[in-house]
Design a protein around this motif. Structure first.
Motif, mmCIF file in Angstrom:
data_model
loop_
_atom_site.group_PDB
_atom_site.id
_atom_site.type_symbol
_atom_site.label_atom_id
_atom_site.label_comp_id
_atom_site.label_asym_id
_atom_site.label_seq_id
_atom_site.Cartn_x
_atom_site.Cartn_y
_atom_site.Cartn_z
ATOM 1 N N LYS A 64 7.109 -11.815 -0.518
ATOM 2 C CA LYS A 64 6.301 -12.226 0.646
ATOM 3 C C LYS A 64 4.960 -11.514 0.726
ATOM 4 O O LYS A 64 4.017 -12.025 1.313
ATOM 5 N N PHE A 65 4.886 -10.305 0.177
ATOM 6 C CA PHE A 65 3.639 -9.536 0.264
ATOM 7 C C PHE A 65 3.339 -8.874 -1.087
ATOM 8 O O PHE A 65 4.259 -8.613 -1.879
ATOM 9 N N PRO A 66 2.061 -8.562 -1.346
ATOM 10 C CA PRO A 66 1.719 -7.958 -2.642
ATOM 11 C C PRO A 66 2.242 -6.542 -2.811
ATOM 12 O O PRO A 66 2.398 -5.807 -1.824
ATOM 13 N N MET A 67 2.484 -6.180 -4.045
ATOM 14 C CA MET A 67 2.986 -4.863 -4.442
ATOM 15 C C MET A 67 4.402 -4.567 -3.931
ATOM 16 O O MET A 67 4.860 -3.429 -3.964
ATOM 17 N N VAL A 68 5.067 -5.624 -3.450
ATOM 18 C CA VAL A 68 6.487 -5.466 -3.111
ATOM 19 C C VAL A 68 7.230 -5.962 -4.352
ATOM 20 O O VAL A 68 7.697 -7.086 -4.410
ATOM 21 N N SER A 69 7.252 -5.144 -5.358
ATOM 22 C CA SER A 69 7.546 -5.645 -6.706
ATOM 23 C C SER A 69 8.718 -4.984 -7.412
ATOM 24 O O SER A 69 8.958 -5.257 -8.572
ATOM 25 N N LYS A 70 9.410 -4.097 -6.736
ATOM 26 C CA LYS A 70 10.434 -3.317 -7.444
ATOM 27 C C LYS A 70 11.848 -3.850 -7.223
ATOM 28 O O LYS A 70 12.123 -4.503 -6.215
ATOM 29 N N ASP A 110 -3.827 -11.177 3.819
ATOM 30 C CA ASP A 110 -5.178 -10.908 3.304
ATOM 31 C C ASP A 110 -5.576 -9.455 3.526
ATOM 32 O O ASP A 110 -6.201 -8.831 2.673
ATOM 33 N N GLN A 111 -5.187 -8.957 4.695
ATOM 34 C CA GLN A 111 -5.519 -7.557 5.010
ATOM 35 C C GLN A 111 -4.857 -6.620 3.984
ATOM 36 O O GLN A 111 -5.488 -5.719 3.442
ATOM 37 N N ILE A 112 -3.578 -6.881 3.702
ATOM 38 C CA ILE A 112 -2.848 -6.025 2.757
ATOM 39 C C ILE A 112 -3.415 -6.198 1.348
ATOM 40 O O ILE A 112 -3.641 -5.228 0.619
ATOM 41 N N TYR A 113 -3.686 -7.446 0.986
ATOM 42 C CA TYR A 113 -4.218 -7.715 -0.354
ATOM 43 C C TYR A 113 -5.541 -6.968 -0.558
ATOM 44 O O TYR A 113 -5.761 -6.341 -1.600
ATOM 45 N N THR A 114 -6.391 -7.025 0.467
ATOM 46 C CA THR A 114 -7.681 -6.334 0.365
ATOM 47 C C THR A 114 -7.462 -4.839 0.143
ATOM 48 O O THR A 114 -8.132 -4.206 -0.676
ATOM 49 N N SER A 115 -6.507 -4.272 0.858
ATOM 50 C CA SER A 115 -6.213 -2.842 0.656
ATOM 51 C C SER A 115 -5.704 -2.591 -0.757
ATOM 52 O O SER A 115 -6.011 -1.564 -1.366
ATOM 53 N N CYS A 116 -4.904 -3.533 -1.270
ATOM 54 C CA CYS A 116 -4.323 -3.347 -2.615
ATOM 55 C C CYS A 116 -5.394 -3.319 -3.703
ATOM 56 O O CYS A 116 -5.187 -2.715 -4.750
ATOM 57 N N VAL A 117 -6.488 -3.993 -3.475
ATOM 58 C CA VAL A 117 -7.537 -3.995 -4.513
ATOM 59 C C VAL A 117 -8.705 -3.076 -4.113
ATOM 60 O O VAL A 117 -9.784 -3.166 -4.663
ATOM 61 N N SER A 118 -8.435 -2.205 -3.160
ATOM 62 C CA SER A 118 -9.505 -1.307 -2.684
ATOM 63 C C SER A 118 -9.572 -0.052 -3.545
ATOM 64 O O SER A 118 -8.838 0.105 -4.514
ATOM 65 N N VAL A 150 -2.842 -5.022 -8.770
ATOM 66 C CA VAL A 150 -3.398 -3.759 -9.281
ATOM 67 C C VAL A 150 -3.370 -3.721 -10.801
ATOM 68 O O VAL A 150 -4.377 -3.436 -11.449
ATOM 69 N N GLY A 151 -2.204 -4.008 -11.377
ATOM 70 C CA GLY A 151 -2.104 -3.997 -12.837
ATOM 71 C C GLY A 151 -2.287 -2.595 -13.396
ATOM 72 O O GLY A 151 -3.276 -2.292 -14.055
ATOM 73 N N CYS A 152 -1.320 -1.733 -13.137
ATOM 74 C CA CYS A 152 -1.454 -0.327 -13.579
ATOM 75 C C CYS A 152 -0.830 -0.085 -14.949
ATOM 76 O O CYS A 152 -0.850 1.026 -15.448
ATOM 77 N N ILE A 153 -0.219 -1.131 -15.536
ATOM 78 C CA ILE A 153 0.546 -0.900 -16.771
ATOM 79 C C ILE A 153 -0.419 -0.956 -17.957
ATOM 80 O O ILE A 153 -0.967 -2.003 -18.281
ATOM 81 N N ILE A 167 8.889 -1.615 -2.024
ATOM 82 C CA ILE A 167 7.435 -1.545 -2.154
ATOM 83 C C ILE A 167 7.104 -0.503 -3.225
ATOM 84 O O ILE A 167 7.675 0.594 -3.232
ATOM 85 N N CYS A 168 6.192 -0.846 -4.110
ATOM 86 C CA CYS A 168 5.777 0.105 -5.155
ATOM 87 C C CYS A 168 5.242 1.371 -4.474
ATOM 88 O O CYS A 168 4.437 1.288 -3.542
ATOM 89 N N LEU A 169 5.654 2.526 -4.955
ATOM 90 C CA LEU A 169 5.228 3.778 -4.299
ATOM 91 C C LEU A 169 3.725 4.017 -4.443
ATOM 92 O O LEU A 169 3.154 4.813 -3.701
ATOM 93 N N PHE A 170 3.083 3.307 -5.372
ATOM 94 C CA PHE A 170 1.620 3.438 -5.459
ATOM 95 C C PHE A 170 0.945 2.773 -4.245
ATOM 96 O O PHE A 170 -0.255 2.940 -4.046
ATOM 97 N N ALA A 171 1.713 2.014 -3.486
ATOM 98 C CA ALA A 171 1.158 1.370 -2.295
ATOM 99 C C ALA A 171 1.602 2.100 -1.026
ATOM 100 O O ALA A 171 1.525 1.557 0.073
ATOM 101 N N ARG A 172 2.035 3.354 -1.174
ATOM 102 C CA ARG A 172 2.617 4.040 -0.002
ATOM 103 C C ARG A 172 1.589 4.279 1.103
ATOM 104 O O ARG A 172 1.950 4.355 2.265
ATOM 105 N N ASN A 173 0.307 4.393 0.736
ATOM 106 C CA ASN A 173 -0.691 4.582 1.800
ATOM 107 C C ASN A 173 -1.132 3.246 2.404
ATOM 108 O O ASN A 173 -1.785 3.218 3.445
ATOM 109 N N ILE A 174 -0.802 2.159 1.744
ATOM 110 C CA ILE A 174 -1.179 0.827 2.252
ATOM 111 C C ILE A 174 -0.126 0.345 3.256
ATOM 112 O O ILE A 174 -0.440 -0.152 4.324
ATOM 113 N N TYR A 175 1.127 0.525 2.867
ATOM 114 C CA TYR A 175 2.212 0.077 3.743
ATOM 115 C C TYR A 175 2.594 1.197 4.706
ATOM 116 O O TYR A 175 3.591 1.887 4.520
#
Ligand code: SF4
Length: 582
Positions: free
Chosen positions: A68-74, A222-230, A291-294, A495-503
């Protein structure tokens, strides 16, 4: 409203049978992921079960925000660990979470053991048990994965999880690989698969959920997505966690040559910067992550008899491998590092544990605790990648007691040969790459999975270093506890822990509300604490006692940036942490 998330697929490998049950409370009250997984383990697992017996249980779970939301991928995997005998918990991304969710499940429980090797195909409601006898024993895990893809490939979202030879051979720190470059790495899920004669799991599905309040959903998305690519995630995209090599080296906190030193003369060579500039081939991402951190490095190996002909491999790297089979082994070149990584990937073993064991082996050999008789004629030496590759190969096909024990971890080796003073592990799990101060060691001691990711003590260490004073043990225990409890919310929602400050908890609460779950920020924190306490209660039933740990002498004698660690500080803080769990 996502009603499919409450579906739990229960697979009995002993009978090659399956059925679906509903568990609303595990997803509404515990959010899914780690929270739901612990409830399912409590329900299906006897805590006293032998981890390599059919009685062990594997749970895969995703969360109420998956898809449902970005970076909720684990995806979270829970099981009893064959590596240390306590709770096994491992997370991976790739396409695994979205595929499980699109297949129509919040969780999958796997119990029993098959008589013959199988791989299981989950295609929506249908489950097939495929004969995997021809795949068992295939030398390179990538080959087995490709065969599964050819036979059971479907376009769209599909995950292929599989073990390598290490899992088949019950090496207690073997991993489960998903989508080639992602791993359920730590604590031996691969061996549990192997003990169940389960070569792999292929999951495909097509379902989605309707969104009721589309306008509000889009605004929040959109708000979350913008944070994810910030800028906060920029470092993960550009250099990935490999960015940590140089700062940790500058801080004198980069474990080198089996923790004998804390800075490495070749840090520049193994740095994220050098890898990105000279070796990066491409980046990939988990599903639903912008993000694509791999990061994948390219290794070109020249064929000896053909002048312009190269074998080209893509090899995944990030900070932990660069530490564990890089600086920790004194590896001098990127090519040598990548060659060790290819071997690790081929057989499916946890890279952190592998590197720490090879580091110990090198020192044990230099000190005469083991000789050429044990190592099969190899003379392990820091910097010698070829020797390390040979040692791994011999461990996969063991022909003596040493290599058998090497496949069981540091505790098994030190019990037989000594050398525990330079064996860097806590509660049977080998250490990750930070010697930043006492907090990171306490993260490994107190964290439910004895991993640096449990409460990230390295951050607290650096704050204490800046202040020039340690926190009182009671205060440090509280900070580690609260951090780990809050991470339970994220890992339950997967939620990916790299997004811990976003969520933030406030955002998480809003996300849940859009899908029919009214959970306040305070309630989320309570849920996090509850999950952490239940995890530890389950571990206690497995025989775990947080105060009963050994501190490797090496950890105490090699100074951190804030000086030598006082063992009584570690013991006092662990005691306070334990009290918070009661
Ligand atoms: S940041 Fe990296 S690990 Fe996290 S979801 Fe994205 S690609 Fe996966």
């Amino acid at each position: 409203m996502d009603t499919f998330i409450n579906n739990v697929l229960i697979i009995d490998l002993s009978k090659h049978a399956y059925h679906i049950e509903k568990r609303e409370a595990y997803f509404n009250e515990y959010l899914g992921g780690t929270g739901a997984g612990i409830q399912l383990l409590k329900e299906f697992l006897d805590p006293k079960a032998d981890p390599l017996s059919p009685e062990n249980v594997i749970v895969f779970s995703v969360g109420t925000l998956t898809g449902k939301f970005p970076m909720v991928s684990k995806t979270v995997a829970l099981f009893k660990s064959p590596h240390n005998g306590y709770l096994g918990e491992s997370h991976a991304g790739g396409r695994s979470a979205i595929s499980i969710w699109q297949a129509g499940y919040g969780a999958i429980v796997i119990k029993g053991a098959s008589q013959i090797p199988v791989y299981v195909v989950i295609d929506g409601k249908a489950v097939h048990f495929r004969d995997a006898r021809a795949l068992w024993g295939v030398n390179d895990m990538a080959v087995a994965g490709r065969i599964m893809r050819e036979r059971d490939g479907k376009s769209g979202l599909r995950t292929i999880m599989r073990i390598g030879k290490a899992g088949e051979r019950l090496i207690t720190y073997s991993s489960l690989t998903t989508e080639t470059y992602r791993h359920f790495g730590r604590l031996g899920l691969g061996a549990v698969f192997g003990s169940k004669k389960l070569k792999g799991l292929v999951v495909t599905g097509t379902r989605t959920v309707p969104v009721e309040n589309k306008k509000e959903y889009k605004a929040l998305y959109d708000q979350i997505y913008t944070s994810c690519v910030s800028s906060s995630t920029k470092k993960y995209h550009e250099l990935g966690t490999a960015e940590n090599i140089l700062p940790l080296n500058a801080l004198s906190a980069l474990p080198t040559r089996n923790f004998q030193e804390t800075s490495f003369e070749k840090a520049e060579v193994l740095s994220g910067e050098n890898l990105a500039e000279a070796h990066l081939g491409r980046r990939v991402a988990c599903s639903h992550c912008p993000v694509g951190c791999i990061h994948l490095a390219v290794l070109r190996e020249k064929y000896p008899d053909d002048p312009y002909f190269y074998k080209t491999s893509f090899v995944c790297y990030d900070y932990e491998p660069l530490y564990s089979v890089g600086s920790l082994l004194g590896i001098q070149t990127v090519e040598a590092f990548l060659k060790i990584m290819i071997t690790v990937e081929k057989y499916g073993i946890d890279v952190i544990t592998t590197g720490v064991i090879l580091g110990w082996t090198t020192e044990a050999y230099a000190k005469g605790l083991i000789g050429r008789e044990q190592t099969g004629g190899i003379s392990p030496a820091f910097g010698d990648a070829g020797g390390y590759i040979e040692l791994i190969e011999k461990m996969i096909e063991p022909d003596n007691e040493f290599f058998e024990l090497m496949g069981k971890g540091l505790d098994a080796l030190t019990k037989r040969y000594g050398g525990s003073e330079f064996a860097v592990n806590y509660f049977g799990n080998e250490l990750s790459g930070y010697h930043t101060g006492p907090s990171i060691h306490l993260t490994h001691i107190t964290g439910a999975r004895h991993s640096h990711l449990d409460s990230a003590g390295y951050s607290i260490d650096q704050k204490m270093l800046r202040k020039g004073a340690l926190l009182p043990p009671e205060e440090l225990a509280k900070q580690l506890f609260n951090e780990e409890a809050e991470r339970q919310v994220l890992t339950s929602l997967v939620i990916c822990l790299f997004a811990r400050n976003i969520y933030t908890m406030e955002r998480v609460s809003r996300c849940l509300k859009l899908f029919g779950l009214d959970v306040s920020e305070d309630r989320l924190r309570e849920i996090g604490k509850k999950i952490l306490m239940e995890k530890n209660a389950l571990k206690r039933e497995m025989g775990f006692d947080m105060e009963n740990f050994t501190i490797p002498e090496r950890v105490l004698t090699v100074p951190t940036p804030s000086g030598r660690i006082d063992p009584s500080y570690l013991r006092e803080t662990a005691k306070h942490f334990k009290n918070l769990l009661l």
